[in-house]
Design an enzyme around this catalytic site. Structure first.
Site, mmCIF file in Angstrom:
data_model
loop_
_atom_site.group_PDB
_atom_site.id
_atom_site.type_symbol
_atom_site.label_atom_id
_atom_site.label_comp_id
_atom_site.label_asym_id
_atom_site.label_seq_id
_atom_site.Cartn_x
_atom_site.Cartn_y
_atom_site.Cartn_z
ATOM 1 N N LEU A 248 -49.610 9.398 -42.899
ATOM 2 C CA LEU A 248 -49.150 10.139 -43.541
ATOM 3 C C LEU A 248 -48.986 11.224 -43.075
ATOM 4 O O LEU A 248 -48.581 11.671 -41.646
ATOM 5 C CB LEU A 248 -50.575 10.720 -44.444
ATOM 6 C CG LEU A 248 -51.200 9.480 -45.200
ATOM 7 C CD1 LEU A 248 -52.264 10.593 -45.883
ATOM 8 C CD2 LEU A 248 -50.167 8.727 -46.628
ATOM 9 N N PRO A 249 -47.921 12.692 -43.842
ATOM 10 C CA PRO A 249 -47.160 13.886 -42.939
ATOM 11 C C PRO A 249 -48.681 14.187 -41.850
ATOM 12 O O PRO A 249 -48.493 14.936 -40.526
ATOM 13 C CB PRO A 249 -46.720 14.108 -44.035
ATOM 14 C CG PRO A 249 -46.573 13.417 -45.217
ATOM 15 C CD PRO A 249 -47.867 12.699 -44.814
ATOM 16 N N LYS B 71 -52.100 12.570 -28.611
ATOM 17 C CA LYS B 71 -51.024 12.373 -28.765
ATOM 18 C C LYS B 71 -49.792 14.193 -28.735
ATOM 19 O O LYS B 71 -48.941 14.381 -28.485
ATOM 20 C CB LYS B 71 -50.882 12.525 -30.708
ATOM 21 C CG LYS B 71 -49.399 12.062 -31.246
ATOM 22 C CD LYS B 71 -48.734 11.710 -30.763
ATOM 23 C CE LYS B 71 -47.821 11.280 -31.497
ATOM 24 N NZ LYS B 71 -46.040 11.284 -31.572
ATOM 25 N N LYS C 232 -44.615 20.806 -36.748
ATOM 26 C CA LYS C 232 -46.326 20.737 -37.098
ATOM 27 C C LYS C 232 -46.447 20.215 -35.594
ATOM 28 O O LYS C 232 -48.340 21.320 -35.455
ATOM 29 C CB LYS C 232 -47.154 19.593 -38.267
ATOM 30 C CG LYS C 232 -47.685 19.328 -38.557
ATOM 31 C CD LYS C 232 -47.890 18.124 -39.092
ATOM 32 C CE LYS C 232 -47.464 16.874 -38.132
ATOM 33 N NZ LYS C 232 -48.166 15.259 -38.008
#
Ligand code: NAD
Length: 303
Positions: free
Chosen positions: A65-66, A174, A249
């Site tokens: 998901l985003p 990440k 983001k």
């Protein structure tokens, strides 16, 4: 054959679920976008009516998901009212592959553990091309035994499987990676724009820098100049890649991490400002390599 529930069939999740189906697993999928479901059916997946139906009867469930708010809404039932963890059998394994904030990953992991469900944060690297080719890098946080249990399924979607450490460690690694990616993509676009403005051919300049000390992944595998690489998002009007809004983001997540760690990140902060400025100029849904437009002083598509 494993029965796998898969939620989130966007640019990344769609091809990842397709690879699981291709490997012979029974993949029960759900996404909010009907077109994604049509593509999944063609790829051999079983479409469910909602997320709960998708994970019902599955010993393994994957979400792609985003952002953190979507992952919390899904797995903690924040705002959506579905008790998704309750639909899984005790001992089931949930793997969230989204890139999200560490706190959300840990909150979902703790909620899962309280229900007897195992959880891994497993963000990926390698882009849409890597997702389609099944060559992603998985960067995993959680218990070693759960990582070992996840390996056969992750290997259907990726080539490099790394255990970064405890729950949340996958997300930390990440964020470090994507901050570096943003920096070298912006730098690559900057260098190409300079050379081309001084009369060089972008393909020739890319080849020269690719065999010199300026070589990097953005230049070699994801070239931001249209037409230099046949399969890069730049060569398809920056569609279908890693959206600028997702990079913004991720850079926000890296900045929050830096504040927590009291670690200076001046290059990351500059990159965040550049991508934010670019997004604000109507480019947020374009692939992040369209940052080149900032250096050329025009939006992509403009002559
Ligand atoms: P995307 O926006 O293309 O896909 C996200 C999908 O999630 C959409 O199809 C959306 O409809 C679906 N979705 C959202 N809420 C949902 C819900 N409640 N139930 C069902 N479906 C829901 O994004 P993407 O490019 O596939 O990226 C997904 C994640 O992977 C992000 O966290 C991103 O940062 C990360 N990532 C992306 C890339 C890339 O190159 N695109 C590379 C590495 C990591």
């Amino acid at each position: 054959m494993t029965r796998i529930g898969f939620i989130g069939l966007g640019n990344m999740g769609g091809p990842m679920a397709a690879n699981l189906a291709r490997a012979g697993h029974a993949v029960q999928v759900f996404d909010l976008v009907p077109e994604s479901l049509d593509r999944a059916i063609k790829a051999g997946c079983i479409v469910a009516g909602d997320a709960r139906e998708a994970v019902t009867g599955c010993d393994l469930a994957i979400s792609m998901l985003p952002a953190g708010e979507h992952v919390r809404a899904l797995w903690l039932s924040e705002g959506c009212g579905q008790d998704l963890l309750g639909a899984l059998p005790a001992g089931a394994l949930v793997i969230d592959c989204s890139t999200i904030d560490v706190a959300s990953a840990r909150a979902v992991g703790a909620a899962a553990k309280a229900r007897g469900i195992r959880f891994l944060d497993a963000p990926v690297s390698g882009g849409v091309a890597g997702a389609a080719a099944g060559t992603l890098t998985f960067i995993v946080g959680g218990e070693s035994a759960d990582f070992e249990a996840a390996k056969p399924v992750l290997a259907c979607m990726g080539q490099n499987l790394f255990h970064a450490g405890a729950l949340g460690a996958g997300q930390i690694a990440k964020m470090c990676n994507n901050m570096l990616l943003a920096i070298h993509m912006a730098g690559t676009a900057e260098a190409l724009a300079l050379g081309v403005k001084e009369g060089l051919d972008p393909g020739v300049l890319s080849t020269i820098m690719g065999k010199s000390s300026g070589n990097n992944w953005s230049l070699e595998r994801y070239n931001p100049w249209p037409g230099v690489m046949e399969n890069s998002p730049a060569s398809r009007n920056y569609e279908g890649g890693f959206m600028t809004r997702l990079m913004v983001k991720d850079l926000g997540l890296a900045m929050a991490l830096a504040e927590h760690a009291h670690s200076a990140v001046p290059m990351g902060a500059l990159a965040r400002n550049l991508f934010n400025l670019h997004a604000s100029q109507g480019q947020e849904s374009k692939d992040f390599s369209s940052i080149l437009a900032l250096y050329l002083g025009k939006a992509q598509g403009e002559k």
